[in-house]
Scaffold this active site. Structure first.
Site, short mmCIF file in Angstrom:
data_model
loop_
_atom_site.label_atom_id
_atom_site.label_comp_id
_atom_site.label_asym_id
_atom_site.label_seq_id
_atom_site.Cartn_x
_atom_site.Cartn_y
_atom_site.Cartn_z
CG PHE A 131 -1.89 -0.94 1.43
CD1 PHE A 131 -3.08 -0.83 0.73
CD2 PHE A 131 -1.73 -2.00 2.28
CE1 PHE A 131 -4.08 -1.78 0.88
CE2 PHE A 131 -2.72 -2.95 2.44
CZ PHE A 131 -3.90 -2.84 1.73
CG ASP A 210 -1.13 -4.02 5.86
OD1 ASP A 210 -2.19 -4.66 6.08
OD2 ASP A 210 -1.10 -2.79 5.70
CE1 TYR A 235 -10.55 -0.49 5.25
CE2 TYR A 235 -10.34 0.22 7.52
CZ TYR A 235 -9.88 0.22 6.22
OH TYR A 235 -8.75 0.92 5.90
CE LYS A 236 -8.40 -3.06 2.73
NZ LYS A 236 -8.91 -2.23 1.62
NE ARG A 385 -8.84 -3.00 -5.77
CZ ARG A 385 -8.51 -2.64 -4.53
NH1 ARG A 385 -7.40 -3.12 -3.97
NH2 ARG A 385 -9.28 -1.82 -3.85
#
Lengths: 425, 425
Positions: A131, A210, A235-236, A385
C-alpha cells in the site's frame, strides 16, 4: 463457452457450495445488487445491526460508565476478546493480537518498535506492491527513530508479483526490518509468508506483515510460519464496518523485548494508578495506546464470528474456486476484448480478488454500476478489481458481472460516461 | 441549612433553569439514578440511538462502499463537519479542527510536529496537574524527535492549582513547547488560557492544550486567545460515546508549517492517487492519518449538536452555578465531616466538577453507588469527583448526592464496604 452454459455452471456451483447459507446472515436489502467490493468494505452482518442497538442503547445508554467494568462483557475486554478471535483466523495464539487504532497507527507503532530493537541495522525493506500508505508510514517510522535508516522499495517484477528470488538479493545482515503486505492490494499477489519469514530471520531481520487484504480471505499462520509482527484492517473481508478499528499482532516471544513508541494509558502496567511515570504492561497490552472507540470496536465481532463459524479452510477453498471461475471467464470472454490479467494465475499466490487492466477501466466501471448494478472496485489509472467475499458472493453473481463486462466493451456502452475521475470506488 | 430547605432551594433553581428542557433529550432509563460522572462518560443523547441505526443499517448496510462518497453526507466529510461543529464550541474557525484517532495519538502527533518545528529549543514544559497519560505521550514525543529534549513537569502549588507565576519562572527562550491540560482532571483547576498563550509566545514557544475536561463544559476561545494547538476527547462533556474518537486543532497560520509525524493516506494531498511518495494535504487535513471509525465518529455529532443548541455561555453559567451549589453544601455539610475541598474556590478557575478528598473516599464511593444510586467518580488514592453536566444534571440531584455523602459519613455506612479497589468508576 456460451452465455447460458456459463450461468448453468455457476448455478450448479452455487448449489454445491457448503458456504451458501452464510449469505442469509448478511443484510442484503437489494438482491439485484452485485457487490464485488468486499475487498474495500465488507457487507453488514445482520447480527451487527442488533449489536449496534445493544452497545449504544443498552450499554452506553443504561450502563453508562459501568460499561467499562461490567463483567463478563466489559468494554475494557473488547479489544482483547475480539483480538483473540481474529487471532484464531490468522494463526495467532490468544494474547498475541489486539484490536486497536487504525492500520496506519499500528504500523507506525510496530515499525518504530522494531527499528529501535535492531540497533546497528539501517535498512528497512518493502516492495512496490505494498500500500502506498504503508510506504508513507514506514518513512514516518524512519524519521521517528532518527533518520539514519533507509527505506528500500523493491520493484516487483511486473507490477503483479515480487518473487522471493528478488527479495533474496536484497535482504542482508544490515536489514533491520522487512515490511510487506501479505496480499497486494492491486494484484492480489500473495507472498509466501513462511519463506519470507525464513529469509528475514536467516539475516537477523524482523518481519512485519500487513494482513489487510488477507485476514478473512487467505489462510494465514502467523505463529506457525514464524512471523514476528503484523497489522491489518477489519473493514474488508472481516466485515467490521466502515473505518473499523484495526489490529496488531506481536509474537509472544517479542512482546517484552519491544516498546510501544506511542505509550498511552491503556498500555500502562496499571492504567488506573495515574502515576506520572510510564511503566509498560506485560504482554500484548503494552501496544495499546488510547481508549478504543467502543461502538466501532464492538461491531467488528459479528463479522469475525461468521468467519470463525465458516472456518478459514472452507472460506479459502471457495475464494480460490471463485477467483478461478473469474479467471477462466476472463480467458475466454474478456481477454479477446482487451482486458489484461493483472493477478497471478497460480491460485496459491492469489488472494481474493482479480485485477483486470483495461484502457477504459474507469468508464467501464461507471457503466457497470449504472447499467448493471454491479459494484466493482476501481484503482487508478486503469485497474478494475473484482473482489469475491466467499461468505456472501455467489458464482451466479460472478457470471453476471463478467457477462456485463463483456457487453459493456462489445457494445461500447462505456462511451457515454465521463473520463473525469470522481469519488472513492 | 437544614435538609428540607436545601431541597426547596434546589427545586427552585431547577424551575428557573433555562437549560432544564435539555434533560429530556437524553436517554434516562432509570430516573432514580443520579449520574455525576459526565466528566468520565457523558450520557447518551436520544438522537444518537437513531443515528446508530442510520449509520449501521442504512448507510453501511445499504449504501456499502458508496457511503464514503455519497453526497451531501459522505463518511469522508464526517471528520471535518463534526470537527467544525466542535470548533464552534471551543472557539476555532472552520477548517482548524478535525475529529481523529484518540486523544493520545493526536497529542503525540501535535507534540512531535511542534518539537520538530522548533529547532534549537530543547525544553518541553508541562505541570503535574496534567493527565498522567499526557505525560507518557509527551515523553514518547521527545523520544520520537531524537531524545535531546527534556520534559519538565512543573509541580503545582498544592495539588490543586498551578499559578501563572510558577509557569513564568519556568518558560524561557529554550522552551520549544508548553503542553497543559486546560482543565485539570483531578482538581478541575482551569488555566488562564490567554495569559499562558501570551507567556509562551513572549518566549517564542508554542502552546498545546488538552481540552478533554473543558470542551462542552468551560468556555474556550482557542483562536481568540491565541492558542497554537489543542487536542481533546469527545466522550466526556461532549457526550460522544465510550472511547469516541478525539479531536485535534491546529491554528490556521501554523497548518502549513507543521508536518504530521504519522503521515497516513488521509493526510495525503491526493489520497486516491496511490502514489508512493507522500505529499501532505494543505490545511488541517494533513494531520489526519488512517481511516476514521465511522460508527463511533458519527455518534459524536448528536451530543455536539445539543451543546451548540444550548450555547456554551448558558452551559457554562449553569455549570458554575452547579459547582458553586456543591461548594456551598460542602462548606456547611461536609467540611465538618472530614471532607477536604480539592478544587479551586474561584469560579473562573474551576471547571465542571468538584473534587473532594476523604480518607475513606473509596468506601464512601461504593456506599454512594450501592445505597443511594449516585454514580460519582473515584480517583486514587482518596479523591471523589462530582461532575456536573449542565445539559442533564439537576440541582435536586446535587442536593440528594450531597445529602447522601453526609449520611454515609455521619452514619459510618461506608464501614461495610471493602477497602480493596476494583473496576473503573
Amino acid at each position: 463457452m456460451n452465455e447460458s452454459a456459463v450461468f448453468k455452471a455457476a448455478r450448479e456451483l452455487d448449489q454445491q457450495d457448503p458456504l451458501a447459507p452464510f449469505r442469509s446472515r448478511f443484510v442484503i436489502d437489494d438482491p439485484e445488487l452485485i457487490y464485488l467490493d468486499g475487498n474495500s468494505l465488507g457487507r453488514l452482518p445482520i447480527a451487527a445491526v442488533e449489536r449496534a442497538q445493544q452497545i449504544v442503547r443498552d450499554e452506553w445508554g443504561c450502563r453508562l460508565i459501568r460499561g467499562w467494568s461490567d463483567s463478563p462483557n466489559s468494554w475494557m475486554d473488547l479489544a482483547g476478546r475480539i483480538g483473540d478471535k481474529i487471532g484464531g483466523l490468522v494463526g495467532a495464539e490468544p494474547g498475541e493480537l489486539r484490536v486497536a487504532d487504525s492500520t496506519s497507527v499500528n504500523l507506525f507503532k510496530l515499525a518504530v518498535a522494531a527499528l529501535r530493537a535492531q540497533p546497528g541495522r539501517s535498512r528497512l525493506i518493502t516492495d512496490d506492491l505494498n500500500f502506498p500508505s504503508d510506504v508513507y508510514i514506514l518513512q514516518a517510522a524512519i524519521e521517528a527513530v532518527g533518520g539514519h535508516h533507509r527505506l528500500e522499495i523493491v520493484p516487483s517484477s511486473d507490477g503483479i508479483t515480487t518473487p522471493l528470488s528478488l527479495l533474496e538479493t536484497v535482504v542482508d545482515e544490515h536489514t533491520a526490518l522487512v515490511a510487506l503486505s501479505h496480499t497486494a492490494f492491486k494484484s492480489a499477489f500473495v507472498h509466501d509468508m513462511t519463506a519470507v519469514n525464513h529469509l528475514a530471520h536467516q539475516h537477523g531481520a524482523l518481519i512485519l506483515w500487513d494482513l489487510s487484504h488477507s485476514a478473512g480471505a487467505v489462510q494465514v499462520e502467523l505463529r506457525g510460519s514464524g512471523a514476528d509482527l503484523a497489522v491489518g484492517c477489519t473493514y474488508k473481508y472481516l466485515n467490521g464496518g466502515p473505518g473499523a478499528p484495526a489490529f496488531l499482532y506481536v509474537r509472544r516471544e517479542l512482546q517484552d523485548r519491544l516498546e510501544n513508541p506511542i505509550s498511552g494509558w491503556l498500555g500502562h502496567a496499571d492504567p488506573f494508578s495515574f502515576v506520572l511515570d510510564y511503566a509498560p504492561a506485560e504482554g500484548i497490552r503494552r501496544f495499546m495506546t488510547g481508549s478504543p472507540p467502543i461502538a466501532s470496536t464492538a461491531l467488528v465481532e459479528p463479522g469475525v464470528d461468521l468467519l470463525l463459524e465458516a472456518g478459514m479452510e472452507a472460506v479459502r477453498a471457495k475464494s480460490v474456486a471463485q477467483t478461478s471461475f473469474l479467471l477462466d471467464l476472463w480467458e475466454t470472454e474478456l481477454k479477446p476484448l482487451g482486458f489484461e490479467l493483472r493477478s497471478p494465475r497460480a491460485p496459491e499466490r492469489r488472494g481474493s480478488h482479480l485485477a483486470l487492466g483495461h484502457p477504459e477501466a474507469w468508464r467501464i466501471c461507471q457503466a457497470l454500476i449504472a447499467e448493471y448494478h454491479v459494484i466493482p472496485d476501481f484503482r487508478v489509472p486503469d485497474n478494475l478489481r473484482l473482489g469475491v467475499a466467499p461468505l456472501y458472493n455467489t458464482f451466479e453473481e460472478l457470471a453476471k458481472a463478467m457477462n456485463a463486462l463483456r457487453q459493456i466493451v462489445e457494445e461500447r456502452r462505456y462511451a457515454r460516461y465521463t473520463t473525469e475521475r470522481t469519488g472513492v470506488t
